[in-house]
Design an enzyme around this catalytic site. Structure first.
Site, PDB file in Angstrom:
ATOM      1  CB  ILE A 150      -5.960   4.521   4.766  1.00 33.12           C
ATOM      2  CG1 ILE A 150      -6.191   3.086   4.247  1.00 33.12           C
ATOM      3  CG2 ILE A 150      -4.784   5.178   4.045  1.00 33.12           C
ATOM      4  CD1 ILE A 150      -6.683   2.992   2.817  1.00 33.12           C
ATOM      5  CG  ASP A 169     -14.130  10.670   9.460  1.00 35.99           C
ATOM      6  OD1 ASP A 169     -15.373  10.557   9.514  1.00 35.99           O
ATOM      7  OD2 ASP A 169     -13.367   9.729   9.189  1.00 35.99           O
ATOM      8  CB  CYS A 228      -3.464   7.408  -1.995  1.00 39.23           C
ATOM      9  SG  CYS A 228      -1.872   8.014  -2.568  1.00 39.23           S
ATOM     10  NE  ARG A 230     -11.857   3.278  -5.487  1.00 39.08           N
ATOM     11  CZ  ARG A 230     -10.846   2.617  -4.915  1.00 39.08           C
ATOM     12  NH1 ARG A 230      -9.700   3.227  -4.637  1.00 39.08           N
ATOM     13  NH2 ARG A 230     -10.960   1.343  -4.626  1.00 39.08           N
ATOM     14  CD  GLU A 259      -8.122   4.252 -11.283  1.00 41.50           C
ATOM     15  OE1 GLU A 259      -7.949   3.029 -11.120  1.00 41.50           O
ATOM     16  OE2 GLU A 259      -8.084   5.055 -10.353  1.00 41.50           O
ATOM     17  CG  HIS A 279      -5.662   2.266  -8.403  1.00 37.11           C
ATOM     18  ND1 HIS A 279      -7.011   2.372  -8.676  1.00 37.11           N
ATOM     19  CD2 HIS A 279      -5.577   1.885  -7.093  1.00 37.11           C
ATOM     20  CE1 HIS A 279      -7.699   2.070  -7.585  1.00 37.11           C
ATOM     21  NE2 HIS A 279      -6.847   1.775  -6.612  1.00 37.11           N
ATOM     22  CG  LEU A 280       1.430   1.983  -8.698  1.00 33.66           C
ATOM     23  CD1 LEU A 280       2.874   2.475  -8.836  1.00 33.66           C
ATOM     24  CD2 LEU A 280       1.316   0.549  -9.207  1.00 33.66           C
ATOM     25  N   GLY A 281      -1.566   2.209  -4.827  1.00 34.70           N
ATOM     26  CA  GLY A 281      -1.680   2.268  -3.362  1.00 34.70           C
ATOM     27  C   GLY A 281      -1.605   0.906  -2.692  1.00 34.70           C
ATOM     28  CB  ALA A 282      -3.730  -1.996  -2.820  1.00 31.73           C
TER      29      ALA A 282
END
Ligand SMILES: NC(=O)C1=CN([C@@H]2O[C@H](COP(=O)(O)OP(=O)(O)OC[C@H]3O[C@@H](n4cnc5c(N)ncnc54)[C@H](O)[C@@H]3O)[C@@H](O)[C@H]2O)C=CC1
Ligand SMILES: O=C(O)C(=O)COP(=O)(O)O
Length: 527
Positions: A150, A169, A228, A230, A259, A279-282
Site C-alpha cells: 500500500i 521502513d 488507514c 490500523r 471498532e 474503516h472503509l479502506g478496503a
C-alpha cells in the site's frame, strides 16, 4: 459436505466459490459467546475485520481447518493459537492494496481542502468560502511509514502529485526506496520534516502506540496525519489533545483502537481538522470482489486437501514456489513417514538433503512436509503443515538441512536421515518424469519402488532361496504382493528386500519371517 461459517459481509463472488464444495452459512454480527458455541460444527471460518477470532473460539473449533481473512490485516485473529491447533490462517495480501492506497490519498486531499466539512456546510444551506481555505500538497513532504504494497502505491501517486517523499521502513532496501522516489530516513527525521504523515504498517507489538505524545511533540505544528492502516498504532487520546490544542494541523483516520469507535470518543467532537471514516479502506466493489475470490479459493483448496497460496502461518509456502514444489511435498511426506518408522520413533535428529534440481528451491516447505510425515505415526491427523514445525520443536527433534545440487541421478531427489530408537536410518526418493514417486534408496541400498500403503522391509543375507521363501510365506497368509525389489551393494553380502503389499500383514507373520534363514531384520511400514 464440509461447512463454512462466514461471519462478516463477503462479496457473493466468494460465497459462490465456497458453495461449490461446502455448505455456506452467512451469520454476521455474532458475539464471541455465540461464535464459541457455533464453531464446533464448522470446517472453515471466513471473516473480515469485524470478527475477533479469539483463543476461545479457536479452542472450540475442533473441526476447524482454516480461517480465511478476506483482507490483509490478521491482527484480529489469534494466529499463534491457530498455529498450535494446526489451523491454517490465510489472507488476501494484494486484493485491496489499491483500494486502501486510494483511500489514504483521498483522505490526504480531503484533509487539505476540508472537503467533508465544506460539503456538510453547503448541504446545510450555507455558502461559506472563507472557512475552508486549504493547503496544496504540491511540493510538500509526505512521510510514508511502511513502504510495503500500500505504501508503495501511495508513494507512486504522491510522486505524481509533485510531493517530496520520505519513507521509514526498516525492512526494505535503499534501492527499493530509491526506485519509488523515496528518501529512506529514520523515524525521528520523518516525524520532524513531514508536512503529511501516512501510516501503512501492520499492527504489531512494535507498532502499537508508535504515534504517541512523544512522537507528536517532534512533528511540525502543521503536520497532517493519515491512518488507514490500523487502530492502536496512534494513541487516540494524545492525538485528540494535540488536535484540540493546535499542536498538529489535522488527522484523517479510517481505523481505531476499538471498532466501532466508541460513541463518546474524544475524536468524534473534533472540528474540520479531523476526518473520520468507518474503516472503509478496503470498501470498494473491486477490492471486495478480489479479496472474496482470493480467500474463498484458498478455503476451497484447503477443504479439498490442497495447500493454500497465502497462508500466514505456514512458513515459506509462496504461490509460485508452491506450484513447483507441490509434487515434492508428497515425496517429502512419504519419505518422512518411512524414515520415522524405520528409525523406530523417538527421532532426535532429522537430516534433510535436497538433491539435484530440488537443491535450488526453498527448503522450508520440504522440511515441513518431511516433519509432517515423520510425526504422523505419533500424531495421526493432528499434525499438518501448520503445526508440524512446532510439534517437532516441542519433541526436541533437531533438524539439519543440506543441499547437494551435484547429485543428478534423477532431476530432483530428497534424502532423509533420522536418528531414533532403532538407530540411524536413511531413505532417498525421487520423482519420475510423470510425477510418480519412487523410493530409490533405503539405508544406502539402491532400490526402485513406489510407496504403497502396506510395505514390508527386510535386512538379510544375499543368498539363493530367500526371496522364494518370503513369497510363499506371504502367500500362505493370503497376502498379495504388488511388487518386490531387492537391493544389495555386493553379491552375497548384506541386502534389503522391499515389498509393496495389497493387504496388511496379519499378526504373527513378522515372527515367521524372522525365522527364515538369512533374515536379519524385518519390519512393516504403513504409508
Ligand atoms: N483500512 C483498511 O481497510 C486497510 C488497512 N490495511 C492495513 O494496511 C497494512 C499494510 O498493508 P500492506 O501494505 O498490504 O502490507 P505490506 O506487508 O505489503 O507492507 C507493510 C510494510 O510495513 C513495514 N513494517 C513492518 N513493521 C514496521 C515498523 N515497525 N516500522 C516501519 N515499517 C514497518 C514492512 O516492512 C512492510 O514493508 C496492513 O497490515 C493492514 O493493517 C490493509 C488493507 C485495508
Ligand atoms: O484488509 C485489511 O487489513 C482491512 O483492514 C480491511 O478490512 P475490512 O475487510 O474492510 O473489514
Amino acid at each position: 459436505m464440509p461447512k463454512v461459517l462466514v461471519s462478516d459481509p463477503i462479496d457473493q463472488a466468494g460465497l459462490d466459490i465456497l458453495s461449490q464444495v461446502a455448505q455456506v452459512d452467512v451469520k454476521t454480527g455474532l458475539s464471541n459467546e455465540e461464535l464459541v458455541q457455533m464453531i464446533p460444527e464448522y470446517d472453515a471460518l471466513m471473516i473480515r475485520s469485524g470478527t475477533r477470532v479469539t483463543q476461545e473460539i479457536i479452542e472450540a473449533g475442533n473441526q476447524l481447518k482454516i480461517i480465511g481473512r478476506a483482507g490483509v490485516g490478521v491482527d484480529n485473529v489469534d494466529v499463534p493459537s491457530a498455529t498450535r491447533k494446526g489451523i491454517v490462517v490465510v489472507n488476501s495480501p494484494e486484493g485491496n492494496t489499491i483500494a486502501a492506497a486510494e483511500h489514504a490519498l483521498a483522505m490526504m486531499l480531503s484533509l487539505s481542502r476540508y472537503i467533508p466539512d465544506a460539503n456538510h456546510s453547503v448541504k446545510n444551506g450555507k455558502w461559506d468560502r472563507k472557512s475552508y481555505v486549504g493547503a496544496e500538497v504540491y511540493k510538500k513532504t509526505l512521510g510514508i511509514v511502511g513502504l510495503g504494497k500500500i505504501g508503495s502505491h501511495v508513494a507512486a501517486a504522491a510522486k505524481a502529485l509533485g510531493m517530496k517523499l520520505l519513507a521509514y521502513d526498516p525492512f526494505i532496501s535503499l534501492e527499493r526506496a530509491d526506485h519509488l522516489g523515496c528518501r529512506l530516513v529514520d523515524m525521528d527525521l520523518l516525524f520532524r520534516e513531514s508536512d503529511y504523515i501516512t501510516l501503512h504498517i501492520p499492527k504489531t507489538s512494535e507498532t502499537a502506540n508508535l504515534i504517541n505524545a512523544e512522537a507528536i511533540a517532534k512533528m511540525k505544528p502543521t503536520v497532517r496525519i493519515i491512518n488507514c492502516a490500523r487502530g492502536g498504532i496512534i494513541d487516540e487520546a494524545a492525538l485528540a489533545d494535540a488536535l484540540r490544542e493546535g499542536r498538529i494541523g489535522g488527522a484523517a483516520l479510517d481505523v481505531y483502537e476499538n471498532e466501532p469507535l466508541e460513541a463518546d470518543s474524544p475524536l468524534r467532537s473534533l472540528g474540520k481538522q479531523a476526518i473520520l471514516t468507518p474503516h472503509l479502506g478496503a470498501s470498494t466493489a473491486e477490492a471486495q470482489i478480489n479479496v472474496a475470490i482470493d480467500v474463498a479459493e484458498q478455503i476451497r483448496d484447503v477443504l479439498l486437501g490442497l495447500p493454500a497460496r497465502s497462508a500466514v502461518n505456514i512458513p515459506g509456502l509462496y504461490p509460485d514456489a508452491l506450484e513447483k514444489l507441490r509434487p515434492y511435498l508428497q515425496l517429502a511426506e512419504n519419505l518422512g513417514n518411512l524414515v520415522g518408522q524405520l528409525a523406530g520413533g523417538r527421532v532426535e535428529l532429522l537430516n534433510v538433503r535436497l538433491q539435484g534440481e530440488l537443491a535450488d528451491n526453498n527448503s522450508q516447505p520440504i522440511v515441513v512436509a518431511a516433519l509432517k510425515g515423520l510425526l504422523s505415526q505419533a500424531l495421526r491427523e493432528r499434525v499438518n503443515y501448520v503445526n508440524a514445525s512446532i510439534e517437532a520443536k516441542e519433541r526436541g527433534i533437531r533438524i539439519i538441512e543440506t543441499r547437494d545440487g551435484s547429485i543428478r541421478d534423477y532431476t530432483g531427489s530428497l534424502h532423509l536421515e533420522a536418528k531414533g530408537a532403532l538407530g540411524d536410518h536413511s531413505v532417498t526418493g525421487a520423482l519420475l518424469g510423470d510425477g510418480e514417486i519412487r523410493i530409490t534408496d533405503i539405508d544406502e541400498f539402491p532400490i526402485n519402488v513406489p510407496p504403497t500403503h502396506h510395505m514390508l522391509f527386510t535386512r538379510h543375507r544375499d543368498m539363493p532361496g530367500i526371496i522364494g521363501k518370503i513369497g510363499s510365506l506371504l502367500g500362505s497368509f493370503n497376502v498379495n504382493i504388488a511388487s518386490m525389489q531387492v537391493g544389495r551393494k555386493i553379491v552375497r553380502g548384506d541386502a534389503v528386500m522391499v515389498l509393496s503389499l495389497d493387504d496388511p500383514l496379519p499378526e504373527g507373520i513378522l515372527a515367521e519371517i524372522m525365522k527364515v534363514p538369512g533374515i536379519r531384520d524385518a519390519y512393516t511400514v504403513m504409508l
